[in-house]
Design an enzyme around this catalytic site. Sequence first.
Site, PDB file in Angstrom:
ATOM      1  N   ASN A 156     -12.704  -2.737   1.307  1.00  0.00           N
ATOM      2  CA  ASN A 156     -11.611  -2.756   2.415  1.00  0.00           C
ATOM      3  C   ASN A 156     -12.095  -2.181   4.039  1.00  0.00           C
ATOM      4  O   ASN A 156     -12.591  -0.986   4.056  1.00  0.00           O
ATOM      5  CB  ASN A 156     -10.421  -2.068   1.969  1.00  0.00           C
ATOM      6  CG  ASN A 156      -9.387  -2.093   3.247  1.00  0.00           C
ATOM      7  OD1 ASN A 156      -8.710  -3.272   3.583  1.00  0.00           O
ATOM      8  ND2 ASN A 156      -9.015  -0.905   3.897  1.00  0.00           N
ATOM      9  N   GLU A 157     -12.206  -3.219   4.856  1.00  0.00           N
ATOM     10  CA  GLU A 157     -12.776  -2.712   6.071  1.00  0.00           C
ATOM     11  C   GLU A 157     -13.835  -1.751   6.153  1.00  0.00           C
ATOM     12  O   GLU A 157     -13.988  -0.929   7.055  1.00  0.00           O
ATOM     13  CB  GLU A 157     -11.555  -1.816   7.032  1.00  0.00           C
ATOM     14  CG  GLU A 157     -10.310  -2.551   6.921  1.00  0.00           C
ATOM     15  CD  GLU A 157      -9.423  -1.878   8.029  1.00  0.00           C
ATOM     16  OE1 GLU A 157      -9.537  -0.722   8.154  1.00  0.00           O
ATOM     17  OE2 GLU A 157      -8.346  -2.364   8.180  1.00  0.00           O
ATOM     18  N   CYS A 181      -6.538   1.436   2.957  1.00  0.00           N
ATOM     19  CA  CYS A 181      -7.601   2.808   2.994  1.00  0.00           C
ATOM     20  C   CYS A 181      -7.300   3.561   1.655  1.00  0.00           C
ATOM     21  O   CYS A 181      -8.226   4.042   1.242  1.00  0.00           O
ATOM     22  CB  CYS A 181      -7.234   3.450   4.062  1.00  0.00           C
ATOM     23  SG  CYS A 181      -7.779   2.723   5.702  1.00  0.00           S
ATOM     24  N   GLU A 189       0.957  -1.084  -0.147  1.00  0.00           N
ATOM     25  CA  GLU A 189       0.181  -0.113   0.042  1.00  0.00           C
ATOM     26  C   GLU A 189       0.962   1.295  -0.008  1.00  0.00           C
ATOM     27  O   GLU A 189       2.117   1.146   0.581  1.00  0.00           O
ATOM     28  CB  GLU A 189      -0.862  -0.021   1.199  1.00  0.00           C
ATOM     29  CG  GLU A 189      -1.602   1.189   1.399  1.00  0.00           C
ATOM     30  CD  GLU A 189      -2.727   1.383   2.220  1.00  0.00           C
ATOM     31  OE1 GLU A 189      -2.621   0.685   3.273  1.00  0.00           O
ATOM     32  OE2 GLU A 189      -3.725   2.204   2.131  1.00  0.00           O
TER      33      GLU A 189
END
Length: 758
Positions: free
Chosen positions: A339-340, A216, A24
Site C-alpha cells: 500500500n503506497e 496504512c 480501514e
Amino acid sequence: MTTIMVNRNEATPISPELWGVFFEDINHAADGGLYAELVQNRSFAYSEADSPGWHALTAWRTEGDVRRCSDEPLSPNAPVFLRMGEHGVAARACNEGFDGIVVRRGQTYRCSMFVRAEGSTRVDVVLAAGGVAVSAVIPVTGSRTWARVEAVLQATVDAADGTLTVATDGDSLVDIDLVSLFPEHVFAGDDNGLRQDLAQAVAALRPRFMRFPGGCVAHGLGLDNMYRWPETVGPVQDRRHDANLWGYHQSRGLGYYEMFRFCAQIGASPLPVVAAGVCCQNTIGGPVPLPDTEMDAYIQEVLDLVEFANSTTDTRWGAVRASLGHPAPFGLRFLGVGNEDQIDEVFRDRFARLLRALRERHPEIQVVGTAGPAPHGPDFEAGWALARELEVPVVDEHSYKSPRWFFQNVHRYDDYDRTGPRVYLGEYGSWGNTMLNALSEAAYMTGLERNGDVVALASYAPLLAKVDHTQWVPDLIYFDGERVYETLNYHVQGMFSRTAGDRALHLEIADAPSWFRAAGGATRFAVSAKGFEVRCSDITVQDRPLPDVTLGSDSGRFDLTTDLGSLDVELALTLHVEAGDAERGSFAVHVGDLDGGEHWEWNFGTWLNRTMTLHTTTDGFRDEASPGVPFRLEVGREYRLRLGVGGDGRVFSVFVDGVLLHRHVDEDAPEHRFVASCVTDSRTGRTALRIVNATDEETPVELVDAEGRPLVVLAAETLACAPADGVPFASAPTRPTGLCVQGGVRVPPWSLTVLQLA
Ligand code: AHR
C-alpha cells in the site's frame, strides 16, 4: 440548448466490480464503530503505545477491592485482567463505553465475561442509562480455570449515556476479563457482529467489492505493527491487540473473518490488502522490511490467506473457516500486496517474491500492486513500471486531490494503455464534503465509468468516521453512538453504484454550459513554521529590503507584504533553522491571494521533513500542485532561498543556495464542469444516464439517440444544492418533479442527475 446524444450502438465494457468500498480502521471505524461491541477496552489491553496517557483501565472506573493482575491470564495476547474482592471487600468496575453506551428501549443486550473465582460466588452486572438501571446476577462457580459467563439485559429507555458496571460483594476473589456487551440486534444477527445501522449504510451502497484492512493499517508503523491476518481470526480473547497507527487501539474483535463474512453477506467481492513484507513508508526512519529469514514464512502466511478464503473444508485453513461458521468459500479473487509503498530495491524484492508464489500456487488470484500515495510522482511512476515489468494484473492508484483537479482530470483514463495492468483507484476523495466536492467526484466517476474497461475497481476513502474522533477529514459516512450521517459524497457513490451497468454507451455533449474561473485577487507573501524555530534575514521582495522575522514553532502565518499588485513576483531570504524537531519540522513561504483566493505554498520539510512540496489552494481546498522533491531542513543550518512566480502567475520556481530545487508550471487545464456518462446493464436491461452540472446555470438538455430520436426518460433522481452545502451533513437525493420536459430535461445548477432511460 445543450444536447446529449447517446449512441446505443457503440459501447465500452465496464468491469463488474467497478464500484466498491474501502474499509480501514481509521477515525475509530472498528472498535466503537462498525464493530458492535459496546464496552471500551474490554480486555484491559489499552496502553501508552496506543495513545499518550492510555492504560489498562482507560474507560473504566474502579472502586473498592480491585487490582490489575496478569498471572495465568486468559490470553497472553491481552495479559491484564482485574482481580476483585481479593481482601474480602466489595468491588466495582464501571465501563463508560465509547463516549457512553447507547441503549434503545425494549432492546436486549448480551453481557458476557470470562471469570475465575476461588469459591462459588456471584457477579452483578448493571446497565445504567438515562437514569434507569437494569441488572442481572451471574452465578460463578469456584474454579482455577477461566470460564465464560453471560446474562441478558433489557433496556427500558432510549439513552446515550450508559455505563456497564461489574460488581462483586467480596465473599470470594474473582478474576474478570473480556467484559463484553453486544446488542442482540446486530447486522445479519451474527455472533461477534456489526452495528446494524452502520453496516446497513455500507450495504446500501451496493458495493461490488470491499477492500480491507487498510491503507496504512495494513502494513503498519514498524514491523511489530504490521497487520498479520492469522492474528485476527478465531476466538476474540486470543487475538493479538495492537496499537493503531491512527492514534488509538485495535482490539481486532473485527478481524479478517468478520470482514470476509460481511463481504459475503452484502455481495461484495473481498479485496484484502496484505503488506508486501515492508512496513509503511511513513515510519520514522523509513520503511523497514521483514528480515530475509522471515520472508518464506510470511509468504506462506499470505498463501494461507487464500486457502482460508477459498479452499474446501478438508484443508487446514478451509477447516478453520468452517469451524468459525462459514463452510462455504468466500470467493477471493483479488489480493492487494502493498500500500503506497516506497518502490525501492527491498520492496521490489519482497513484492516479486510474493507475486511469484501467488502466481505459482494460486493463478486464479489477481494480485493488486501499488503505485504510491499520489496520482503522480516517483512512487507512482516506479510502481507502474514495476507492475508492467512483472505483468501485475491490477495497480492501486490513490488520488486525494482538490475539486479542481478532479474536474481537470475527468479524461485522465481515456488514453491509458489497454494492454497493460488495469487500474484499481483504491483511494480517492476531493478534500471536502461540500456539494462542490461531491460533484467533482461525480464528474470524475463519469470518466471512470466511460473507462470501465481499464479502471477495474474504484473506492472512495476513507469510508467511516466517528464524529469528534477523526484523524482524516473528509470521510464518506460519519457516525456517533446513536446516528449515522450520510454525506453528499456518499449519495453520489450510491447514485452511481445502485444504477451500475456492464457497458458504457458512447455519448457526445454539444453546447454544454461554459464555465470560467475568475481571475485571482491580490498577491502577497507570508512565511510560517511548524515544529521549528526559525529566523528569516536579508529579506527582499522585488529587490526591496524588509526587516528580519523570527518565528516560534507553530507560530502561524506571518504576512511579509501587502498586495504587490503583480502576478510576477520574487522573494529572497536567508532562512536560519535555529531549533526544533528535525523529524517533523517544516517551513513555508506563501504567495498569492492569502485572504481566501487562490494561493500557493512552498513547503520545506513535508512528509517527515523528507521533501519540499508546492501546495496550492483553490476554491478553499488545499492540494499538492506537483510531486514533492527530496529535501531536508537541518537544525542549526542556514539556507539562502529565492522563490519566484513568473509567466503571468503560472510558473513557480525555488532556488536553494543558488541551485534550482524545483520549478512548476501550472497548466491551468480546463475543468470539465458539465459531463455525463451512460451505462446499460445487460442483466436488467436498464439504462442510466448520469449528468453532472457543476455550474450555476440551470441547463435545458435535449436527449437524443444516434439517429436524433428523442430519448424517453422513465425515472429521475437528482442531488442538487448550493456548492458550499453539505457540511456538516446533507440531505438525500430526491425524485424531483418538473425535471423532465418535452424531449429532454432541465438540469438544475450544482446537481447530479441520474435518469433511467427507456
Ligand atoms: O485513507 C486514509 C489513508 O490514506 C490510508 O490509510 C493510506 O493508504 C492513505 O495514505
